[in-house]
Design a protein around this motif. Sequence first.
Motif, mmCIF file in Angstrom:
data_model
loop_
_atom_site.group_PDB
_atom_site.id
_atom_site.type_symbol
_atom_site.label_atom_id
_atom_site.label_comp_id
_atom_site.label_asym_id
_atom_site.label_seq_id
_atom_site.Cartn_x
_atom_site.Cartn_y
_atom_site.Cartn_z
ATOM 1 N N GLY A 61 0.937 -1.316 0.119
ATOM 2 C CA GLY A 61 -0.105 -0.161 -0.010
ATOM 3 C C GLY A 61 0.898 1.204 0.121
ATOM 4 O O GLY A 61 2.247 1.144 0.094
ATOM 5 N N ILE A 62 0.277 2.342 -0.302
ATOM 6 C CA ILE A 62 1.020 3.657 0.013
ATOM 7 C C ILE A 62 0.234 4.482 1.106
ATOM 8 O O ILE A 62 -0.932 4.668 1.179
ATOM 9 C CB ILE A 62 0.739 4.395 -1.361
ATOM 10 N N TYR A 63 0.916 4.955 1.949
ATOM 11 C CA TYR A 63 0.588 5.305 3.360
ATOM 12 C C TYR A 63 1.440 6.823 3.632
ATOM 13 O O TYR A 63 2.567 7.081 3.317
ATOM 14 C CB TYR A 63 0.859 4.573 4.535
ATOM 15 N N ASP A 64 0.705 7.539 4.555
ATOM 16 C CA ASP A 64 1.261 8.639 5.003
ATOM 17 C C ASP A 64 2.231 8.140 6.200
ATOM 18 O O ASP A 64 2.132 7.232 6.830
ATOM 19 C CB ASP A 64 0.201 9.609 5.920
ATOM 20 N N LYS A 65 3.392 9.059 6.442
ATOM 21 C CA LYS A 65 4.256 8.776 7.440
ATOM 22 C C LYS A 65 3.733 8.236 8.779
ATOM 23 O O LYS A 65 4.108 7.219 9.291
ATOM 24 C CB LYS A 65 4.893 10.168 7.786
ATOM 25 N N ASP A 66 2.688 8.961 9.054
ATOM 26 C CA ASP A 66 2.002 8.658 10.650
ATOM 27 C C ASP A 66 1.347 7.307 10.940
ATOM 28 O O ASP A 66 1.002 6.845 11.713
ATOM 29 C CB ASP A 66 1.184 9.807 11.262
ATOM 30 N N GLU A 67 1.101 6.873 9.643
ATOM 31 C CA GLU A 67 0.389 5.497 9.561
ATOM 32 C C GLU A 67 1.437 4.177 9.872
ATOM 33 O O GLU A 67 0.930 3.256 10.095
ATOM 34 C CB GLU A 67 -0.508 5.361 8.540
ATOM 35 N N ILE A 68 2.535 4.385 9.411
ATOM 36 C CA ILE A 68 3.597 3.452 9.162
ATOM 37 C C ILE A 68 3.711 2.542 10.241
ATOM 38 O O ILE A 68 3.565 1.138 10.066
ATOM 39 C CB ILE A 68 4.713 3.898 8.646
ATOM 40 N N SER A 69 3.919 3.066 11.477
ATOM 41 C CA SER A 69 4.237 1.962 12.426
ATOM 42 C C SER A 69 3.241 0.949 12.937
ATOM 43 O O SER A 69 3.242 -0.303 12.984
ATOM 44 C CB SER A 69 4.673 2.850 13.832
ATOM 45 N N SER A 70 2.038 1.505 12.746
ATOM 46 C CA SER A 70 0.764 0.530 13.173
ATOM 47 C C SER A 70 0.780 -0.379 11.992
ATOM 48 O O SER A 70 0.183 -1.547 11.994
ATOM 49 C CB SER A 70 -0.505 1.214 13.601
ATOM 50 N N LEU A 71 0.896 -0.074 10.615
ATOM 51 C CA LEU A 71 0.765 -0.911 9.558
ATOM 52 C C LEU A 71 1.753 -2.060 9.257
ATOM 53 O O LEU A 71 1.834 -3.050 8.959
ATOM 54 C CB LEU A 71 0.695 -0.019 8.407
ATOM 55 N N VAL A 72 3.184 -1.578 9.996
ATOM 56 C CA VAL A 72 4.067 -2.589 9.827
ATOM 57 C C VAL A 72 3.799 -3.751 10.810
ATOM 58 O O VAL A 72 3.769 -4.984 10.611
ATOM 59 C CB VAL A 72 5.224 -1.876 10.270
ATOM 60 N N LYS A 73 2.991 -3.470 11.922
ATOM 61 C CA LYS A 73 2.576 -4.659 12.634
ATOM 62 C C LYS A 73 1.508 -5.336 12.030
ATOM 63 O O LYS A 73 1.469 -6.497 12.190
ATOM 64 C CB LYS A 73 2.116 -3.826 13.950
ATOM 65 N N GLU A 74 0.413 -4.543 11.529
ATOM 66 C CA GLU A 74 -0.703 -5.261 10.906
ATOM 67 C C GLU A 74 -0.091 -6.051 9.733
ATOM 68 O O GLU A 74 -0.569 -7.442 9.542
ATOM 69 C CB GLU A 74 -1.605 -4.109 10.359
ATOM 70 N N TYR A 75 0.784 -5.635 8.875
ATOM 71 C CA TYR A 75 1.141 -6.601 7.933
ATOM 72 C C TYR A 75 2.153 -7.586 8.247
ATOM 73 O O TYR A 75 1.949 -8.739 7.660
ATOM 74 C CB TYR A 75 2.625 -5.614 6.824
ATOM 75 N N THR A 76 2.758 -7.695 9.280
ATOM 76 C CA THR A 76 3.487 -8.417 10.050
ATOM 77 C C THR A 76 2.569 -9.678 10.459
ATOM 78 O O THR A 76 2.489 -10.934 10.202
ATOM 79 C CB THR A 76 4.489 -8.194 11.013
ATOM 80 N N GLN A 77 1.522 -9.281 11.166
ATOM 81 C CA GLN A 77 0.254 -10.147 11.612
ATOM 82 C C GLN A 77 -0.154 -10.823 10.652
ATOM 83 O O GLN A 77 -0.117 -12.144 10.702
ATOM 84 C CB GLN A 77 -0.735 -9.131 12.213
ATOM 85 N N ARG A 78 -0.384 -10.110 9.432
ATOM 86 C CA ARG A 78 -1.148 -10.793 8.353
ATOM 87 C C ARG A 78 -0.321 -11.955 7.696
ATOM 88 O O ARG A 78 -0.795 -12.838 7.348
ATOM 89 C CB ARG A 78 -1.431 -9.879 7.211
ATOM 90 N N ALA A 79 0.862 -11.616 7.671
ATOM 91 C CA ALA A 79 1.882 -12.569 7.106
ATOM 92 C C ALA A 79 2.085 -13.837 8.027
ATOM 93 O O ALA A 79 2.037 -14.880 7.438
ATOM 94 C CB ALA A 79 3.387 -11.979 6.915
ATOM 95 N N ILE A 80 2.150 -13.649 9.221
ATOM 96 C CA ILE A 80 2.189 -14.697 10.273
ATOM 97 C C ILE A 80 0.967 -15.794 10.246
ATOM 98 O O ILE A 80 1.143 -16.965 10.261
ATOM 99 C CB ILE A 80 2.451 -14.358 11.497
ATOM 100 N N VAL A 81 -0.184 -15.126 10.264
ATOM 101 C CA VAL A 81 -1.236 -15.989 10.261
ATOM 102 C C VAL A 81 -1.857 -16.403 8.799
ATOM 103 O O VAL A 81 -3.093 -17.055 8.818
ATOM 104 C CB VAL A 81 -2.582 -15.194 11.050
ATOM 105 N N HIS A 82 -1.363 -16.366 7.846
ATOM 106 C CA HIS A 82 -1.744 -16.574 6.444
ATOM 107 C C HIS A 82 -2.353 -18.021 6.277
ATOM 108 O O HIS A 82 -1.583 -18.870 6.836
ATOM 109 C CB HIS A 82 -0.867 -16.198 5.381
#
Length: 266
Positions: free
Chosen positions: A25-46
């Motif tokens: 995705g393409i995001y604003d700076k202030d969204e990044i840290s929570s998204l990194v967590k979300e993406y990681t979670q998504r990868a782990i539970v696929h």
Amino acid sequence: MARKKYYSLRMRAARNREHISGAEGIYDKDEISSLVKEYTQRAIVHDKGRADEIRLTLEELRGAPKKISSLPLCTIHTRNADAAKRAALKVLSSVGITERAIEEAYKSLSLGLTMRGAMLMDIEGVRLEPDLLRGVRVSRMGMTKKAASDLSRKLGRLGLNNDTVKEALVLASKVHRYRMVLGELCISDDPNYTTGYIATRAHGYIRLPRIKKRGIPYGGRAFFITGGEVKDLIRYLQGTPVLINEIRPCRGNIPLKEILERKSRR
Ligand code: WAQ
Ligand code: MG
């Protein structure tokens, strides 16, 4: 005044070196840290299994992304693979793609060689991508928060609010913004996901249920293209950041006849 900074965030997850999931995705700076967590979670539970290697890429974009609207979405109630193919032939040939090219794409998609990217095919069915095994990967695309919630709401009403549909619509919306692209045929490589789609700028994104039988573990994408610089097209598909900031209508089942009669304008 400081210009707003955008970032491209991309994730790829693998298990035993085999790709199992990806997202971006393409995001604003202030969204990044929570998204990194979300993406990681998504990868782990696929559901294809736990990843043992997750790669996250975070890249600051040099300029502002190009803002576009999504393609309008609808579904043709195709009962089986034959009906889906007939619909694909009708719609794609109506924008000038030859039957030969569509047959050629179908043939390549049913060989069982899964490519990472898409085929580029001219309207006669000749393959134009430089790497025939890998294809061309579309990347650096996303949606604004507002567009994402609007899309969730619109798809939710149709019972279609899931990542598979959303990601495919974002990808197709970026691809068909480029004039050289006339049409697209997509079949998922997920054995349990039997809905594919076709897309053109004029008709939008058209879902085709039962385009393949359950259990088939391969699929692919073909972009049908017309005259122009293939190199520039590839540069756009891979590298030009595109952000969807407006969602066009999302409709349920529509008869093929109506789709052929009423092309949407874009
Ligand atoms: N760029 C180019 N080609 C890609 C990309 C990409 N970023 N990602 C996947 N492909 C190619 C590749 O050959 C895959 O094997 C093939 O497309 C299918 O990818 O509305 O999930 O991720 O319900 O399996 C259609 C949704 C879902 C229909 C398509 O594709 C609907 C899907 P998959
Ligand atoms: Mg997928």
